[in-house]
Write an enzyme that holds these catalytic residues in place. Structure first.
Site, PDB file in Angstrom:
ATOM      1  N   GLY A  94       6.374  27.776  19.898  1.00 14.70           N
ATOM      2  CA  GLY A  94       4.944  27.607  20.111  1.00 14.70           C
ATOM      3  C   GLY A  94       4.294  27.201  18.810  1.00 14.70           C
ATOM      4  O   GLY A  94       4.826  27.483  17.726  1.00 14.70           O
TER       5      GLY A  94
ATOM      6  N   GLN B 255      -2.538  26.213  12.981  1.00 17.10           N
ATOM      7  CA  GLN B 255      -1.349  26.249  12.125  1.00 17.10           C
ATOM      8  C   GLN B 255      -1.065  24.916  11.438  1.00 17.10           C
ATOM      9  O   GLN B 255      -0.215  24.840  10.547  1.00 17.10           O
ATOM     10  CB  GLN B 255      -0.109  26.679  12.921  1.00 17.10           C
ATOM     11  CG  GLN B 255      -0.189  28.138  13.376  1.00 17.10           C
ATOM     12  CD  GLN B 255       1.082  28.542  14.080  1.00 17.10           C
ATOM     13  OE1 GLN B 255       1.241  28.302  15.274  1.00 17.10           O
ATOM     14  NE2 GLN B 255       2.009  29.138  13.340  1.00 17.10           N
TER      15      GLN B 255
ATOM     16  N   CYS C 143       6.691  34.161  13.103  1.00 19.14           N
ATOM     17  CA  CYS C 143       5.622  33.161  13.152  1.00 19.14           C
ATOM     18  C   CYS C 143       5.898  32.093  12.100  1.00 19.14           C
ATOM     19  O   CYS C 143       6.260  32.426  10.971  1.00 19.14           O
ATOM     20  CB  CYS C 143       4.281  33.837  12.881  1.00 19.14           C
ATOM     21  SG  CYS C 143       2.886  32.694  12.873  1.00 19.14           S
ATOM     22  N   LEU C 144       5.726  30.842  12.480  1.00 24.63           N
ATOM     23  CA  LEU C 144       5.980  29.745  11.543  1.00 24.63           C
ATOM     24  C   LEU C 144       5.038  29.799  10.342  1.00 24.63           C
ATOM     25  O   LEU C 144       5.338  29.223   9.304  1.00 24.63           O
ATOM     26  CB  LEU C 144       5.837  28.392  12.257  1.00 24.63           C
ATOM     27  CG  LEU C 144       6.831  28.154  13.402  1.00 24.63           C
ATOM     28  CD1 LEU C 144       6.511  26.856  14.125  1.00 24.63           C
ATOM     29  CD2 LEU C 144       8.266  28.135  12.874  1.00 24.63           C
TER      30      LEU C 144
ATOM     31  N   HIS D 216       0.950  35.265  21.764  1.00 21.84           N
ATOM     32  CA  HIS D 216       1.038  34.966  20.331  1.00 21.84           C
ATOM     33  C   HIS D 216       0.214  33.714  19.990  1.00 21.84           C
ATOM     34  O   HIS D 216      -0.551  33.714  19.023  1.00 21.84           O
ATOM     35  CB  HIS D 216       2.516  34.775  19.957  1.00 21.84           C
ATOM     36  CG  HIS D 216       2.771  34.454  18.521  1.00 21.84           C
ATOM     37  ND1 HIS D 216       3.483  35.269  17.683  1.00 21.84           N
ATOM     38  CD2 HIS D 216       2.415  33.377  17.761  1.00 21.84           C
ATOM     39  CE1 HIS D 216       3.553  34.730  16.476  1.00 21.84           C
ATOM     40  NE2 HIS D 216       2.912  33.568  16.497  1.00 21.84           N
ATOM     41  N   GLU D 217       0.370  32.668  20.807  1.00 21.28           N
ATOM     42  CA  GLU D 217      -0.329  31.405  20.504  1.00 21.28           C
ATOM     43  C   GLU D 217      -1.830  31.521  20.754  1.00 21.28           C
ATOM     44  O   GLU D 217      -2.634  31.002  19.974  1.00 21.28           O
ATOM     45  CB  GLU D 217       0.273  30.245  21.299  1.00 21.28           C
ATOM     46  CG  GLU D 217       1.746  29.972  21.009  1.00 21.28           C
ATOM     47  CD  GLU D 217       2.076  29.879  19.522  1.00 21.28           C
ATOM     48  OE1 GLU D 217       1.234  29.382  18.739  1.00 21.28           O
ATOM     49  OE2 GLU D 217       3.171  30.330  19.119  1.00 21.28           O
TER      50      GLU D 217
ATOM     51  N   HIS E 101      -3.535  33.205  17.925  1.00 27.75           N
ATOM     52  CA  HIS E 101      -3.809  32.316  16.786  1.00 27.75           C
ATOM     53  C   HIS E 101      -5.199  31.685  16.918  1.00 27.75           C
ATOM     54  O   HIS E 101      -5.885  31.465  15.921  1.00 27.75           O
ATOM     55  CB  HIS E 101      -2.782  31.179  16.734  1.00 27.75           C
ATOM     56  CG  HIS E 101      -1.558  31.496  15.919  1.00 27.75           C
ATOM     57  ND1 HIS E 101      -1.612  31.817  14.587  1.00 27.75           N
ATOM     58  CD2 HIS E 101      -0.240  31.512  16.256  1.00 27.75           C
ATOM     59  CE1 HIS E 101      -0.377  32.022  14.135  1.00 27.75           C
ATOM     60  NE2 HIS E 101       0.471  31.852  15.124  1.00 27.75           N
TER      61      HIS E 101
HETATM   62 ZN    ZN Z   1       2.486  32.132  15.039  1.00 30.33          ZN
END
Ligand code: ZN
Length: 215
Positions: A68, A73, A126-127, A168-169, A172
């Site tokens: 995701g 991000q 998380c990226l 999660h997304e 964000h």
């Molecule tokens: Zn994330």
């Protein structure tokens, strides 16, 4: 909500990002864009630019790799995210985590609410916080509302790992990072997760590291 003049900078910012080919740079925690609620999407990008932006998000998510990616991000404060999980995991992991394949899709202006009281805790990363994972207890079932990239309404139930991904997304887009919801005593470097905590559930980690899992 946004006056036309406010729309110029966002579209210009996206054009600037797309000027370079290939995956977009991913913003790391510490950048305020990850902590501000993203602006609802209401045409700030025209259809062509939105399609190119979504494609760039997809390419960036695949390259990372991740399951995701939310627009903040890559430094764009719009309520847009992409998700996709081929779920290449062993059967026992699939069973324990409910990690079933999730086809590619685009979430525009998503929001979610829990369905039922059941919660489950699993390691999550998380990226934007590379190198670390922590256990997050989340509702196992959510109702997601919003729209897709064509403006079609979405009202759908998600469960298991896909429910975790959409939470999660969507978080964000509200300026929330998974560490805000995590059991901090579970915080583990990727290497430690691979070496010690790769079991289908984090029960051993909970025992050894000293944190609670939802009952
Ligand atoms: Zn994330």
């Amino acid at each position: 909500m946004s006056a036309p003049r406010d729309r110029v900078p966002l579209a210009a910012r996206v054009e600037q990002l797309l000027a370079a080919d290939g995956p977009l740079p991913i913003v790391a925690a510490g950048d305020p864009v990850l902590r501000q609620p993203a602006e609802p999407f209401d045409g700030q990008l025209d259809a062509g630019l939105l399609a190119r932006f979504v494609e760039a998000l997809r390419v960036t998510m695949h390259a990372a790799p991740g399951v995701g990616l939310a627009a903040p991000q890559v430094g764009v404060g719009l309520r847009i995210a992409v998700i996709e999980d081929p779920a290449p995991v062993p059967q026992e992991v699939r069973q324990a985590r409910g990690r079933v394949p999730l086809p590619f899709r685009v979430l525009v202006n998503p929001s979610y609410e829990p369905v039922g009281a059941a919660r489950a805790g699993f390691f999550e990363g998380c990226l934007s916080l590379p190198g670390w994972q922590a256990v997050v207890a989340r509702p196992t079932r959510v109702r997601l509302t919003g729209s897709d990239e064509y403006g079609r309404a979405v009202d759908e139930l998600f469960s298991g790992w896909p429910a975790r991904i959409v939470q999660h997304e969507t978080d964000h887009l509200d300026g929330v990072l998974y560490v805000d919801r995590a059991e901090l005593r579970s915080l583990s470097a990727n290497g430690a997760v691979a070496q010690r905590w790769a079991q289908p559930t984090p029960e051993a980690a909970a025992r050894e590291l000293g944190f609670a899992l939802p009952q």
